[in-house]
Design an enzyme around this catalytic site. Structure first.
Site, PDB file in Angstrom:
ATOM      1  CG  ASP A  94      -4.991  34.084  -2.582  1.00  0.00           C
ATOM      2  OD1 ASP A  94      -4.276  34.121  -3.366  1.00  0.00           O
ATOM      3  OD2 ASP A  94      -4.543  34.478  -1.285  1.00  0.00           O
ATOM      4  N   GLY A  95      -6.089  32.330  -4.785  1.00  0.00           N
ATOM      5  CA  GLY A  95      -6.272  30.874  -4.509  1.00  0.00           C
ATOM      6  C   GLY A  95      -4.656  30.086  -4.392  1.00  0.00           C
TER       7      GLY A  95
ATOM      8  CD  GLU B 260      -4.272  33.857  -7.046  1.00  0.00           C
ATOM      9  OE1 GLU B 260      -5.354  34.899  -6.184  1.00  0.00           O
ATOM     10  OE2 GLU B 260      -3.916  33.852  -6.549  1.00  0.00           O
TER      11      GLU B 260
ATOM     12  CG  ASP C  93      -2.076  37.352  -3.615  1.00  0.00           C
ATOM     13  OD1 ASP C  93      -2.843  36.361  -3.920  1.00  0.00           O
ATOM     14  OD2 ASP C  93      -1.760  36.732  -2.404  1.00  0.00           O
TER      15      ASP C  93
ATOM     16  CG  HIS D 176       1.990  34.192   1.500  1.00  0.00           C
ATOM     17  ND1 HIS D 176       1.466  33.309   1.807  1.00  0.00           N
ATOM     18  CD2 HIS D 176       1.795  33.820   0.370  1.00  0.00           C
ATOM     19  CE1 HIS D 176       0.745  32.226   1.746  1.00  0.00           C
ATOM     20  NE2 HIS D 176       1.489  33.047  -0.627  1.00  0.00           N
TER      21      HIS D 176
ATOM     22  CG  ASP E 145      -2.977  31.731   1.168  1.00  0.00           C
ATOM     23  OD1 ASP E 145      -2.935  31.488   0.496  1.00  0.00           O
ATOM     24  OD2 ASP E 145      -2.404  31.841   2.714  1.00  0.00           O
TER      25      ASP E 145
END
Length: 319
Positions: A8-9, A43, A67, A121, A131
C-alpha cells in the site's frame, strides 16, 4: 509455499509527504517514503520493494493484495504495450512513474506472482496493516523525522530506497529516478491516498487545496480509466447522476455503459474553482479541452468512509 503480502501507499496532499509499505505479518514487513511524492508512487514502490525483498526466494510464488487498480493494471495489463511503444501511452504521451515501472518490469522477470484487488479501508487485516505503516511513514516525513522501516524479510539483502522523486522528476513526464540505497530513505487504485488523518484534499494553502480532488477528476477523464469498468466504477458514487448539455439525465449504470462502448477523447482540464461545500463535499468547476472543442463542467465530489467519489456531474459545450 506462497508468500501472501499486502502492499500500500499513502500521500498527505498527493503530492506531498508520501509513504509506502508491504506487510506479511508482525515479524515481516517494511516501510519507507519520501518528503515529496504521490500516492501512486507509494503504491508502486511498495510492490517494487516487496519483489526486491523476496528476490532471495525466486521459486516462492508471491500473492500480492493491493487496493490500487492503477498498480494492478499497470503491471498486469498496460506495461507490455507501453514497452512496445517506448514507454509511451496510446496517445503518444510519456508514461508517468516510468522509472519505478521499469524497475518493477525488471524485478518480476522469472518470478511467479499474482495480484488480488482488495477494497481499501474495509477492515482487511493485511491491507489495513500495510496502510497504517505507509501512512505512518508519510506522517514521519511530514514531521521531518525518519520513519520506522520495520524488520524486513528474513534473509533478504540490504534494502533499497528511492531518492526524492521531486528532485529527479522530469517536468513533462513526472518520471522518477530509479531507487537507490540511502541511509534514510526519502509514488489514470485511486482512493487509498485518503487516510483517516488530516484531510489531504483540503490542507492549508490555496494551491494544495486543489490537488487531490483535481487529480481524481483527471483520472476520470483518462481514456484508460474509462475503459476499465472496475476502476471507473470506483470513481462514481452509487447515487451518481449526470445531466448532459441536451438536458438528458444519465444514471451511474448508463454512464459506465457509455464508458465501455464509446471511444473516449483525450482531454485536458483547466481548473476554474474548487470550493468546499461542507466537511465531506467539494464542488469543482473546470474547462475541459479535447478534439471536439471546449466545455464548461462542474462536479460534486463526496467523501464517504475515507474515499472521494463523484456524486454529480454536468457539462455544457462552450460557445
Amino acid at each position: 509455499m506462497t508468500i501472501v503480502a499486502a502492499a500500500d501507499g499513502s500521500a498527505l496532499g498527493n503530492p506531498g509527504p508520501a509513504g509506502w509499505a508491504w506487510y506479511v505479518d508482525e515479524t515481516c514487513w517494511r516501510a519507507g517514503g519520501w518528503p515529496h511524492g504521490t500516492n501512486n508512487m507509494g503504491e508502486l514502490m511498495a510492490v517494487l520493494d516487496l519483489f526486491h525483498s523476496t528476490a532471495h526466494l525466486p521459486e516462492e510464488p508471491l500473492h500480492i493484495l493491493c487496493d490500487s487498480q492503477y498498480v494492478i493494471n499497470c503491471i498486469t495489463k498496460w506495461m507490455p504495450g507501453w514497452k512496445r511503444k517506448g514507454w509511451r501511452k496510446a496517445d503518444g504521451k510519456p508514461v508517468l512513474n516510468v522509472d519505478l515501472l521499469k524497475d518493477i518490469d525488471a524485478a518480476i522477470v522469472g518470478r511467479k506472482y499474482t495480484f488480488e484487488w482488495v477494497k481499501g479501508h474495509a477492515g482487511h487485516d493485511l491491507n489495513e496493516a500495510a496502510d497504517d505503516r505507509a501512512r505512518d511513514a508519510a506522517t514521519a516525513y511530514q514531521a521531518k523525522r525518519a520513519p520506522i522501516h520495520g524488520p524486513g524479510f528474513a534473509g533478504a539483502g540490504p534494502g533499497r530506497a528511492p531518492m526524492n522523486p521531486a528532485a529527479a522528476a522530469g517536468p513533462a513526464t513526472g518520471a522518477t529516478r530509479a531507487p537507490e540505497p540511502a541511509d534514510i530513505p526519502e509514488q489514470p487504485d485511486l482512493f487509498s491516498m485518503f487516510d483517516d488523518g488530516p484531510d489531504p484534499a483540503f490542507p492549508p494553502g490555496p494551491d494544495a487545496s486543489l490537488r487531490a480532488v483535481v487529480e481524481l477528476e483527471r483520472e476520470l477523464l483518462d481514456p484508460a480509466v474509462r475503459a476499465d469498468p472496475l476502476r471507473a466504477g470506483e470513481l462514481l458514487h452509487p447515487d451518481f447522476e449526470e445531466i448532459g448539455a441536451s438536458g438528458q439525465r444519465w444514471s451511474r449504470q448508463e454512464v459506465l455503459g457509455m464508458f465501455c462502448e464509446a471511444e473516449a477523447a483525450d482531454a485536458s482540464l483547466e481548473v476554474l474553482t474548487l470550493n468546499r461545500l461542507d466537511a465531506a463535499t467539494a464542488l469543482l468547476t473546470y474547462r475541459s479541452v479535447d478534439r471536439r472543442g471546449t466545455a464548461l463542467r462542474s462536479s460534486i465530489w463526496q467523501r464517504e468512509n475515507g474515499r472521494w467519489q463523484v456524486r454529480f456531474h454536468q457539462g455544457t459545450l462552450e460557445a
